[in-house]
Design a protein around this motif. Structure first.
Motif, PDB file in Angstrom:
ATOM      1  N   GLY A  33       0.798  -1.214   0.000  1.00  0.00           N
ATOM      2  CA  GLY A  33       0.000   0.000   0.000  1.00  0.00           C
ATOM      3  C   GLY A  33       0.835   1.270   0.000  1.00  0.00           C
ATOM      4  O   GLY A  33       2.060   1.232  -0.156  1.00  0.00           O
ATOM      5  N   TRP A  34       0.157   2.396   0.214  1.00  0.00           N
ATOM      6  CA  TRP A  34       0.787   3.719   0.138  1.00  0.00           C
ATOM      7  C   TRP A  34       1.947   3.854   1.128  1.00  0.00           C
ATOM      8  O   TRP A  34       1.817   3.509   2.311  1.00  0.00           O
ATOM      9  N   ALA A  35       3.069   4.339   0.614  1.00  0.00           N
ATOM     10  CA  ALA A  35       4.268   4.632   1.413  1.00  0.00           C
ATOM     11  C   ALA A  35       4.842   3.398   2.107  1.00  0.00           C
ATOM     12  O   ALA A  35       5.624   3.525   3.042  1.00  0.00           O
ATOM     13  N   GLY A  36       4.454   2.209   1.643  1.00  0.00           N
ATOM     14  CA  GLY A  36       4.996   0.984   2.217  1.00  0.00           C
ATOM     15  C   GLY A  36       5.995   0.329   1.279  1.00  0.00           C
ATOM     16  O   GLY A  36       6.555   0.968   0.390  1.00  0.00           O
ATOM     17  N   SER A  37       6.210  -0.951   1.492  1.00  0.00           N
ATOM     18  CA  SER A  37       7.089  -1.724   0.616  1.00  0.00           C
ATOM     19  C   SER A  37       6.707  -3.195   0.723  1.00  0.00           C
ATOM     20  O   SER A  37       5.878  -3.582   1.558  1.00  0.00           O
ATOM     21  N   ALA A  38       7.350  -4.006  -0.097  1.00  0.00           N
ATOM     22  CA  ALA A  38       7.076  -5.443  -0.084  1.00  0.00           C
ATOM     23  C   ALA A  38       7.502  -6.109   1.213  1.00  0.00           C
ATOM     24  O   ALA A  38       7.135  -7.252   1.476  1.00  0.00           O
ATOM     25  N   ARG A  39       8.269  -5.395   2.033  1.00  0.00           N
ATOM     26  CA  ARG A  39       8.795  -6.007   3.264  1.00  0.00           C
ATOM     27  C   ARG A  39       7.704  -6.559   4.159  1.00  0.00           C
ATOM     28  O   ARG A  39       7.872  -7.596   4.789  1.00  0.00           O
ATOM     29  N   TYR A  40       6.556  -5.855   4.231  1.00  0.00           N
ATOM     30  CA  TYR A  40       5.542  -6.328   5.179  1.00  0.00           C
ATOM     31  C   TYR A  40       4.762  -7.537   4.668  1.00  0.00           C
ATOM     32  O   TYR A  40       3.965  -8.121   5.400  1.00  0.00           O
ATOM     33  N   TRP A  41       5.002  -7.941   3.431  1.00  0.00           N
ATOM     34  CA  TRP A  41       4.395  -9.166   2.896  1.00  0.00           C
ATOM     35  C   TRP A  41       5.302 -10.383   3.084  1.00  0.00           C
ATOM     36  O   TRP A  41       4.910 -11.500   2.748  1.00  0.00           O
ATOM     37  N   GLN A  42       6.501 -10.186   3.586  1.00  0.00           N
ATOM     38  CA  GLN A  42       7.489 -11.261   3.634  1.00  0.00           C
ATOM     39  C   GLN A  42       6.982 -12.496   4.379  1.00  0.00           C
ATOM     40  O   GLN A  42       7.084 -13.629   3.886  1.00  0.00           O
ATOM     41  N   ASN A  43       6.425 -12.321   5.571  1.00  0.00           N
ATOM     42  CA  ASN A  43       5.976 -13.470   6.365  1.00  0.00           C
ATOM     43  C   ASN A  43       4.816 -14.206   5.702  1.00  0.00           C
ATOM     44  O   ASN A  43       4.756 -15.448   5.730  1.00  0.00           O
ATOM     45  N   THR A  44       3.897 -13.459   5.112  1.00  0.00           N
ATOM     46  CA  THR A  44       2.777 -14.086   4.408  1.00  0.00           C
ATOM     47  C   THR A  44       3.287 -14.906   3.235  1.00  0.00           C
ATOM     48  O   THR A  44       2.853 -16.045   3.000  1.00  0.00           O
ATOM     49  N   ALA A  45       4.229 -14.326   2.494  1.00  0.00           N
ATOM     50  CA  ALA A  45       4.803 -15.022   1.345  1.00  0.00           C
ATOM     51  C   ALA A  45       5.562 -16.272   1.766  1.00  0.00           C
ATOM     52  O   ALA A  45       5.514 -17.305   1.086  1.00  0.00           O
ATOM     53  N   ASP A  46       6.248 -16.206   2.892  1.00  0.00           N
ATOM     54  CA  ASP A  46       6.994 -17.374   3.382  1.00  0.00           C
ATOM     55  C   ASP A  46       6.070 -18.572   3.584  1.00  0.00           C
ATOM     56  O   ASP A  46       6.402 -19.705   3.212  1.00  0.00           O
ATOM     57  N   VAL A  47       4.890 -18.326   4.147  1.00  0.00           N
ATOM     58  CA  VAL A  47       3.940 -19.415   4.391  1.00  0.00           C
ATOM     59  C   VAL A  47       3.342 -19.907   3.075  1.00  0.00           C
ATOM     60  O   VAL A  47       3.275 -21.117   2.814  1.00  0.00           O
ATOM     61  N   LEU A  48       2.925 -18.979   2.230  1.00  0.00           N
ATOM     62  CA  LEU A  48       2.267 -19.370   0.979  1.00  0.00           C
ATOM     63  C   LEU A  48       3.233 -19.922  -0.063  1.00  0.00           C
ATOM     64  O   LEU A  48       2.806 -20.492  -1.064  1.00  0.00           O
ATOM     65  N   SER A  49       4.525 -19.782   0.191  1.00  0.00           N
ATOM     66  CA  SER A  49       5.510 -20.317  -0.758  1.00  0.00           C
ATOM     67  C   SER A  49       5.530 -21.842  -0.779  1.00  0.00           C
ATOM     68  O   SER A  49       6.173 -22.442  -1.638  1.00  0.00           O
TER      69      SER A  49
END
Length: 306
Positions: A33-49
């Protein structure tokens, strides 16, 4: 760090993958989202990987991605163009309209030779994703929109929001992150349940480092009369199976806005996660993942080579 030239601008991206018995996993792309980055999706991606090859990237002007091309990058984009149309696209000035960000995603997928993907997006990124779903439906398997919705235009409140947002973007001294507990104060409006200090600090850092023009420009394009008129139409014409996740106490995009958006299309499934606000994927990780996995298990397509 891995970068890729997308429409003349250097974009940060990374893959989150795990070994699999199958030859090819489907791709899931994450948008922040606004003013963010992909960093906050890291944990979600780790599980869904476990089930997907997860692609994380920073939107133009945010996180580790640049806001504008350098002369060298624009020249590189032109050199790699295969047509006059692509050449003019590579050198023209990009705007901060959300539709432009949807086209950025299409160009990123092209560069990475991804024909079709699952899209997992949050807040402003979810608005961009909704536009992408309708502009490029053939490229989307399923969509997950977190903290998204529709809103009514109010000239007075919108004007006040833009004025306040302008002050916030202008006053972002780098030393702000050094003040004790400022990360807690910064995130207070976005959260109902607590998240780790390291995640709050990362949010603050992303905000402080966001490109000025991109941060200010997207305030005006995300919250505008045009978007208030366009987004209900975009939700109504969705053909992509979509999950819309809301946080019960979200002050930024209240859950009712998400419920109203979902009601416009029978392609959208709405779920609300209790005791969370604008970041349910971080505030209640188990419940969020459970809802997402339940949605993805419905008629889950077999992985196919892209």
């Amino acid at each position: 760090m891995p970068y890729i030239n997308v429409r003349g601008v250097e974009h940060y991206y990374e893959w989150v993958k795990k070994p699999s018995g199958s030859l090819v996993k489907p791709v899931m792309v994450f948008m922040h989202g606004w003013a963010g980055s992909a960093r906050y999706w890291q944990n979600t991606a780790d599980v869904l990987s476990e089930q997907f090859d997860c692609l994380l990237y920073d939107l133009r002007g945010f996180g580790r991605s640049r806001g504008k091309p350098t002369i060298a990058q624009a020249s590189e984009a032109v050199a790699e163009s295969d047509s006059l149309q692509e050449e003019s696209e590579a050198i023209r000035e990009l705007t901060y309209e959300l539709e432009e960000y949807a086209d950025d995603l299409a160009a990123l997928l092209d560069r990475l030779h991804i024909q079709r993907a699952y899209i997992h997006a949050h807040s402003m990124g979810a608005s961009v994703a909704t536009l992408f779903f309708n502009r490029y439906p053939q490229r989307v398997e399923r969509g997950i929109l977190t903290c998204s919705g529709i809103f009514e235009y109010d000239e007075k409140s919108f004007s006040a929001f833009h004025k306040f947002g302008g002050y916030v973007v202008k006053f972002r001294p780098k030393w702000l992150s050094k003040i004790p507990f400022v990360d807690r104060m910064f995130m207070a409006r976005f959260l109902y349940s607590s998240i780790p200090h390291s995640e709050r600090q990362a949010f603050l850092q992303d905000f402080l480092e966001a490109d000025y023009d991109a941060a200010l420009g997207t305030i005006f394009t995300s919250v505008s009369k045009a978007q208030a008129e366009v987004m209900p139409q975009e939700f109504a014409k969705l053909t992509v199976p979509t999950l819309l996740v809301a946080g019960e106490y979200d002050k930024i995009i209240p859950a009712e806005m998400g419920r109203q958006a979902a009601a416009l299309s029978d392609k959208v499934e709405f779920v609300m996660i209790p005791n969370t606000a604008h970041f349910p994927m971080l505030e209640d990780v188990p419940t969020y993942l459970q809802r997402v996995q339940e949605f993805l298990q419905i008629n889950m397509p077999k992985p196919q080579a892209g």
